[in-house]
Write a protein that holds these residues in place. Structure first.
Motif, short mmCIF file in Angstrom:
data_model
loop_
_atom_site.label_atom_id
_atom_site.label_comp_id
_atom_site.label_asym_id
_atom_site.label_seq_id
_atom_site.Cartn_x
_atom_site.Cartn_y
_atom_site.Cartn_z
N ILE A 95 0.85 -1.20 0.00
CA ILE A 95 0.00 0.00 0.00
C ILE A 95 0.88 1.25 0.00
N GLN A 96 1.92 1.24 0.83
CA GLN A 96 2.82 2.40 0.89
C GLN A 96 3.51 2.62 -0.46
N GLN A 97 3.92 1.55 -1.12
CA GLN A 97 4.56 1.67 -2.43
C GLN A 97 3.60 2.31 -3.43
N LEU A 98 2.35 1.85 -3.41
CA LEU A 98 1.36 2.42 -4.33
C LEU A 98 1.10 3.89 -4.01
N LYS A 99 0.93 4.22 -2.74
CA LYS A 99 0.67 5.61 -2.36
C LYS A 99 1.84 6.52 -2.70
N HIS A 100 3.04 5.98 -2.62
CA HIS A 100 4.23 6.77 -2.99
C HIS A 100 4.26 7.02 -4.50
N GLN A 101 3.95 5.97 -5.25
CA GLN A 101 3.97 6.10 -6.71
C GLN A 101 2.77 6.89 -7.23
N TYR A 102 1.61 6.70 -6.58
CA TYR A 102 0.38 7.38 -7.00
C TYR A 102 -0.17 8.18 -5.81
N PRO A 103 0.33 9.39 -5.57
CA PRO A 103 -0.08 10.17 -4.39
C PRO A 103 -1.58 10.47 -4.34
N ASN A 104 -2.26 10.53 -5.48
CA ASN A 104 -3.69 10.82 -5.50
C ASN A 104 -4.55 9.59 -5.25
N LEU A 105 -3.93 8.45 -5.08
CA LEU A 105 -4.65 7.21 -4.82
C LEU A 105 -5.06 7.20 -3.35
N ARG A 106 -6.36 7.42 -3.10
CA ARG A 106 -6.79 7.57 -1.70
C ARG A 106 -7.84 6.58 -1.27
N ILE B 6 -7.22 1.58 -4.22
CA ILE B 6 -5.97 0.91 -3.84
C ILE B 6 -6.09 -0.59 -4.09
N ALA B 7 -7.23 -1.18 -3.69
CA ALA B 7 -7.44 -2.61 -3.89
C ALA B 7 -7.43 -2.96 -5.38
N LYS B 8 -8.10 -2.14 -6.20
CA LYS B 8 -8.10 -2.37 -7.65
C LYS B 8 -6.69 -2.30 -8.21
N ARG B 9 -5.92 -1.33 -7.75
CA ARG B 9 -4.55 -1.17 -8.23
C ARG B 9 -3.69 -2.37 -7.79
N LEU B 10 -3.90 -2.86 -6.58
CA LEU B 10 -3.14 -4.03 -6.12
C LEU B 10 -3.43 -5.25 -6.98
N ILE B 11 -4.68 -5.38 -7.40
CA ILE B 11 -5.07 -6.52 -8.23
C ILE B 11 -4.54 -6.38 -9.65
N SER B 12 -4.45 -5.14 -10.17
CA SER B 12 -4.06 -4.95 -11.56
C SER B 12 -2.57 -4.65 -11.77
N ASP B 13 -1.91 -4.07 -10.78
CA ASP B 13 -0.49 -3.70 -10.93
C ASP B 13 0.37 -4.94 -11.09
N ARG C 57 3.34 -5.64 -10.36
CA ARG C 57 4.19 -6.00 -9.21
C ARG C 57 3.44 -6.83 -8.19
N PHE C 58 2.15 -6.62 -8.07
CA PHE C 58 1.37 -7.26 -7.01
C PHE C 58 0.31 -8.23 -7.54
N LYS C 59 0.13 -8.24 -8.84
CA LYS C 59 -0.96 -9.00 -9.46
C LYS C 59 -0.93 -10.48 -9.06
N ARG C 60 0.25 -11.09 -9.07
CA ARG C 60 0.36 -12.50 -8.77
C ARG C 60 -0.08 -12.81 -7.33
N LYS C 61 0.17 -11.88 -6.44
CA LYS C 61 -0.16 -12.10 -5.03
C LYS C 61 -1.65 -11.88 -4.74
N TYR C 62 -2.26 -10.90 -5.42
CA TYR C 62 -3.63 -10.51 -5.07
C TYR C 62 -4.67 -10.80 -6.15
N ALA C 63 -4.28 -11.32 -7.29
CA ALA C 63 -5.23 -11.52 -8.39
C ALA C 63 -6.37 -12.48 -8.03
N ASP C 64 -6.10 -13.44 -7.17
CA ASP C 64 -7.14 -14.42 -6.82
C ASP C 64 -8.02 -13.97 -5.65
#
Length: 190
Positions: free
Chosen positions: A118-129, A134-141, A143-150
């Motif tokens: 979450i911190q990595q995403l917020k650092h890269q995307y400061p407007n992500l609030r 954040i959950a959508k980005r974790l699923i689609s990014d 870097r994290f897709k493999r961990k959270y896609a399911d």
């Protein structure tokens, strides 16, 4: 309860090594010239002339030691680091001496890195609030897709929200966005 084959083999291997180490310790006393005999059954503090380094010494010439060194190498561990010994022993015990039946669910491990992600995403995307964003980005990014896609979006959103004790304004904004998303998805289905 019956004893597993692994447990039997492990018990036998420990007994054989205990007998073998008693003889090896006698040879070590003679070789190193220790003043007092060494005992496998006493802690290292009782064997004042032996250091931890001596107790955990490995030589690739010995067949038994080759297997141990191979285990350290396979798991990218350092045999001179006592913490790596403990880690390896605990892993073997966990896997080798587990009770029969289904594996216990380890939810904590699945989400252990979530705060950092979450911190990595917020650092890269400061407007992500919003938690949903954040959950959508974790699923689609990637870097994290493999961990959270399911993981279902709602479940991941709940875990993300549990990580943040933000302001009431953030919570209200999140509720508003959630209602808006639900309204738009219902409108699209009609």
């Amino acid at each position: 309860m019956t004893e597993s084959n692994f447990r039997k083999e492990l018990r036998d291997a420990v007994a054989v090594r205990k007998a073998g180490y008693a003889k090896m310790m006698e040879q070590l006393v003679a070789y190193r010239g220790f003043a007092e005999p060494l005992s496998l059954d006493e802690p290292l503090s009782a064997n004042k002339s032996v250091s931890v380094t001596t107790a955990f010494w490995l030589d690739a010439k010995w067949e038994q030691h080759k297997k141990v060194l191979d285990a350290f190498e396979r798991f990218d561990l350092d045999p001179t680091n006592p913490w790596h010994w403990r880690l390896l022993i605990e892993a073997f015990v966990e896997v080798g001496l587990k009770e029969p039946g289904p594996k216990t669910k380890t939810v904590g491990n699945k989400y252990s890195e979530l705060p950092m992600h979450i911190q990595q995403l917020k650092h890269q995307y400061p407007n992500l609030r919003s938690y949903t964003a954040i959950a959508k980005r974790l699923i689609s990014d990637k870097r994290f897709k493999r961990k959270y896609a399911d993981v279902k979006l709602r479940t991941l959103r709940n875990h993300v929200s549990a990580m943040d004790w933000g302001s009431i304004e953030d919570t209200l904004r999140e509720i508003r966005e959630s209602i808006k998303d639900r309204f738009e998805s219902d409108k699209g289905d009609a």
